[in-house]
Design a protein around this motif. Structure first.
Motif, PDB file in Angstrom:
ATOM      1  N   ALA A 131     -67.852  14.096 -22.486  1.00 31.01           N
ATOM      2  CA  ALA A 131     -68.529  14.417 -21.224  1.00 31.01           C
ATOM      3  C   ALA A 131     -69.096  13.187 -20.528  1.00 31.01           C
ATOM      4  N   ILE A 132     -69.769  12.309 -21.262  1.00 25.69           N
ATOM      5  CA  ILE A 132     -70.399  11.148 -20.634  1.00 25.69           C
ATOM      6  C   ILE A 132     -69.341  10.183 -20.112  1.00 25.69           C
ATOM      7  N   LEU A 133     -68.426   9.766 -20.965  1.00 27.98           N
ATOM      8  CA  LEU A 133     -67.434   8.772 -20.563  1.00 27.98           C
ATOM      9  C   LEU A 133     -66.517   9.307 -19.466  1.00 27.98           C
ATOM     10  N   LEU A 134     -66.012  10.522 -19.614  1.00 25.81           N
ATOM     11  CA  LEU A 134     -65.067  11.057 -18.645  1.00 25.81           C
ATOM     12  C   LEU A 134     -65.731  11.323 -17.293  1.00 25.81           C
ATOM     13  N   ALA A 143     -62.865   2.199 -13.289  1.00 22.04           N
ATOM     14  CA  ALA A 143     -63.330   1.895 -14.650  1.00 22.04           C
ATOM     15  C   ALA A 143     -62.362   2.431 -15.700  1.00 22.04           C
ATOM     16  N   ASP A 144     -62.448   1.869 -16.907  1.00 23.54           N
ATOM     17  CA  ASP A 144     -61.742   2.406 -18.059  1.00 23.54           C
ATOM     18  C   ASP A 144     -62.665   2.290 -19.264  1.00 23.54           C
ATOM     19  N   GLY A 145     -62.265   2.880 -20.390  1.00 30.49           N
ATOM     20  CA  GLY A 145     -63.183   2.828 -21.514  1.00 30.49           C
ATOM     21  C   GLY A 145     -62.579   3.204 -22.839  1.00 30.49           C
ATOM     22  N   ALA A 158     -62.070  15.757 -26.856  1.00 29.36           N
ATOM     23  CA  ALA A 158     -62.200  14.736 -25.812  1.00 29.36           C
ATOM     24  C   ALA A 158     -60.840  14.398 -25.203  1.00 29.36           C
ATOM     25  N   LYS A 159     -59.812  14.304 -26.040  1.00 30.80           N
ATOM     26  CA  LYS A 159     -58.466  14.022 -25.537  1.00 30.80           C
ATOM     27  C   LYS A 159     -57.980  15.142 -24.623  1.00 30.80           C
ATOM     28  N   LYS A 160     -58.249  16.374 -25.007  1.00 33.43           N
ATOM     29  CA  LYS A 160     -57.845  17.515 -24.187  1.00 33.43           C
ATOM     30  C   LYS A 160     -58.523  17.458 -22.828  1.00 33.43           C
ATOM     31  N   ARG A 170     -56.694   5.992 -18.872  1.00 34.40           N
ATOM     32  CA  ARG A 170     -57.833   5.083 -18.699  1.00 34.40           C
ATOM     33  C   ARG A 170     -58.789   5.127 -19.886  1.00 34.40           C
ATOM     34  N   VAL A 171     -58.387   5.826 -20.950  1.00 33.59           N
ATOM     35  CA  VAL A 171     -59.254   5.953 -22.120  1.00 33.59           C
ATOM     36  C   VAL A 171     -58.481   5.658 -23.395  1.00 33.59           C
ATOM     37  N   GLU A 172     -59.093   4.872 -24.277  1.00 37.12           N
ATOM     38  CA  GLU A 172     -58.593   4.727 -25.643  1.00 37.12           C
ATOM     39  C   GLU A 172     -59.510   5.529 -26.551  1.00 37.12           C
ATOM     40  N   PHE A 173     -58.928   6.394 -27.360  1.00 35.75           N
ATOM     41  CA  PHE A 173     -59.714   7.203 -28.295  1.00 35.75           C
ATOM     42  C   PHE A 173     -59.623   6.567 -29.675  1.00 35.75           C
ATOM     43  N   ARG A 174     -60.780   6.398 -30.293  1.00 30.21           N
ATOM     44  CA  ARG A 174     -60.820   5.667 -31.556  1.00 30.21           C
ATOM     45  C   ARG A 174     -61.714   6.404 -32.549  1.00 30.21           C
TER      46      ARG A 174
END
Length: 288
Positions: A131-134, A143-145, A158-160, A170-174
């Motif tokens: 929620a915060i990042l997206l 921006a990206d993150g 979060a990926k969904k 624009r997002v890398e999930f780790r």
């Protein structure tokens, strides 16, 4: 709620509101409407313009199940699988904390401050539903993150959400353990974190709806400050000069976290942001 009775939208909302009040549900009418709108796949406005519509047996059965689960303390968002946050629709489930309006208060200020800054590279520690990042990426279009969470199930949520919002590029999930998932030498323009901050001994006293959320996202250790100490020790190593650190905090923790970060000697421009109820909700600062 006998299935043989005739149940119109108006009648069932009146019955459910009373039932919820008797079970200590604070937003009894609102919750009744949200659950019924979900079952009928309609808006809340539709309910008010179709009070005389009768529910069929399948609709009654589905609604009754949700009403019973809500009365046992499971929040509406977890039951419907959706939560509005920052004007956006997020998928949620039992693997993530439900985004709350308290978080919107401070995040909106950060977004307003940085939305014109260009291509920022940010980090979200303990991303949960994302929620915060997206939200930040939605309103800060260049921006990206990187989104970090220890829970693989939370990262799937979060990926969904990122895919639904068309932000996946624009997002890398780790997956990893909080700030330890960040590689040596990685630098960011900003770091977000809404970490677990409830003292372990206080979890049993939380409201029933919060108790149904994942404990690993709530438990901040003996004094609730474990994750802030980890940020104090390492966040400065991963921020560019002038980069921001924005952290949500629990009640009565803001001054403690402020002092903790100040004592590192790495940060300045401190700000404590309160929510609409006057509760100090976030501590923000910048890398010197």
């Amino acid at each position: 709620m006998a299935s043989t009775d005739i149940w119109t939208i108006q009648r069932i909302l009146q019955w459910t509101t009373r039932y919820f009040k008797n079970h200590g549900v604070e937003e009894a009418r609102l919750d009744a409407e949200l659950l019924l709108a979900h079952v009928l796949k309609k808006t809340r406005i539709y309910l008010y313009t179709n009070f005389d519509q009768m529910l069929n047996r399948d609709e009654l059965a589905a609604y009754h199940t949700l009403v019973e689960r809500r009365a046992k303390g499971i929040c509406v968002a977890a039951l419907t699988g959706h939560k509005d946050f920052m004007g956006l629709d997020f998928f949620v489930n039992e693997h993530v904390l439900i985004p709350r309006p308290d978080t919107e208060e401070w995040l909106e200020k950060i977004i307003q401050r940085y939305r014109a800054k260009g291509n920022l590279h940010v980090l979200d520690l303990g991303t949960g539903s994302g929620a915060i990042l997206l939200s930040f990426l939605t309103y800060c279009a260049e921006a990206d993150g990187i989104a970090v969470d220890i829970s693989p199930e939370a990262l799937e949520v979060a990926k969904k959400n990122a895919e639904y919002m068309k932000l996946e590029n624009r997002v890398e999930f780790r997956q990893g353990d909080f700030i330890d998932a960040v590689n040596e030498g990685e630098l960011f323009d900003g770091i977000f974190s809404n970490p677990p901050y409830i003292p372990s001994k206080d979890i049993e006293n939380l409201s029933e709806d919060v108790k149904h959320e994942p404990h690993m996202a709530l438990d901040g250790g003996e004094d609730g400050l474990v994750f802030y100490r980890r940020l104090a020790a390492k966040a400065g190593n991963h921020l560019k000069s002038g980069g921001f650190l924005a952290m949500e905090v629990g009640i009565h923790q803001a001054e403690i976290v402020h002092k903790m970060m100040e004592e590192t000697g790495e940060f300045d421009s401190f700000e404590i942001i309160s929510d609409l109820g006057g509760i100090e909700r976030a501590v923000c600062c910048r890398k010197k």
